[in-house]
Scaffold this active site. Sequence first.
Site, PDB file in Angstrom:
ATOM      1  N   TYR A 150     -25.220   9.309  47.344  1.00 32.67           N
ATOM      2  CA  TYR A 150     -24.963  10.159  46.184  1.00 32.67           C
ATOM      3  C   TYR A 150     -24.067  11.335  46.569  1.00 32.67           C
ATOM      4  CZ  TYR A 150     -25.985  12.861  41.944  1.00 32.67           C
ATOM      5  OH  TYR A 150     -25.889  13.567  40.763  1.00 32.67           O
ATOM      6  N   LYS A 154     -20.296  12.319  45.112  1.00 31.58           N
ATOM      7  CA  LYS A 154     -19.992  13.564  44.404  1.00 31.58           C
ATOM      8  C   LYS A 154     -18.915  14.374  45.115  1.00 31.58           C
ATOM      9  CE  LYS A 154     -22.553  12.776  40.895  1.00 31.58           C
ATOM     10  NZ  LYS A 154     -21.927  12.514  39.575  1.00 31.58           N
TER      11      LYS A 154
END
Length: 245
Positions: A150, A154
Amino acid sequence: MTKTILITGAGSGIGRAVARHFLAQGWQVGLAGRRAEALQETAGEAPGALILPMDVGDAAQVEAGFDRAMAEWGRLDALFNNAGMGLPGRMIDEIAVDDWLALSQVNITGMFLCARAAFARMRRQSPQGGRIINNGSISATAPRWGSIPYTMSKHAVTGLTKGLSLDGRAYNIACGQIDIGNAATDMAAAQAKGVPQADGHIAVEPLMDVTQVADAVWHMAGLPLETNVQFMTIMATKMPFVGRG
């Protein structure tokens, strides 16, 4: 003239809250996501809603969805590039490659494809221009325990934001990023029960009302194109983010 915005991941969570806020403000809103029934639930009876079922990781579906929006509206003023997913926290060597590929297909490829589609239409419409708002995360600045896939995705979103901001100047296309920490959605439900901290202990974390995120996105989208919020961090005031480590 009524403003138009396409919102990905509009079937739940932040995307749903943002879509409903824009509809309440009188915008024409394209609700994009995989599940048509969830998008319809978001829209309710709002007259300005346009249901756009699509998988953001599928280039053909993205192009078809943006084409339909342009055919309906004639113009795209804004994109909230929001769709994303997470994985359960674990060490990198415990993450299945297929899980990484699934996440990157949504969080990186999906962001790229939707930004690409919006940029192409904003560049060629008259008058030229528009605004792209990418949903980053506080993980684009500081990772959580066990969040390598994740967090990587990002950080990629931040690169996309900076690149779009530079390349969009010549075409009156503004791009900004909103980094969100602990909004009260289903995705953040675990934080209210206790999640791992940087030093290994488990702690409950404060949450903020997701409508505050919707209002922040609305503010960013409503600015004149001569003005841009490049990066905004909105978070629960007392969450462990500043000095997280």
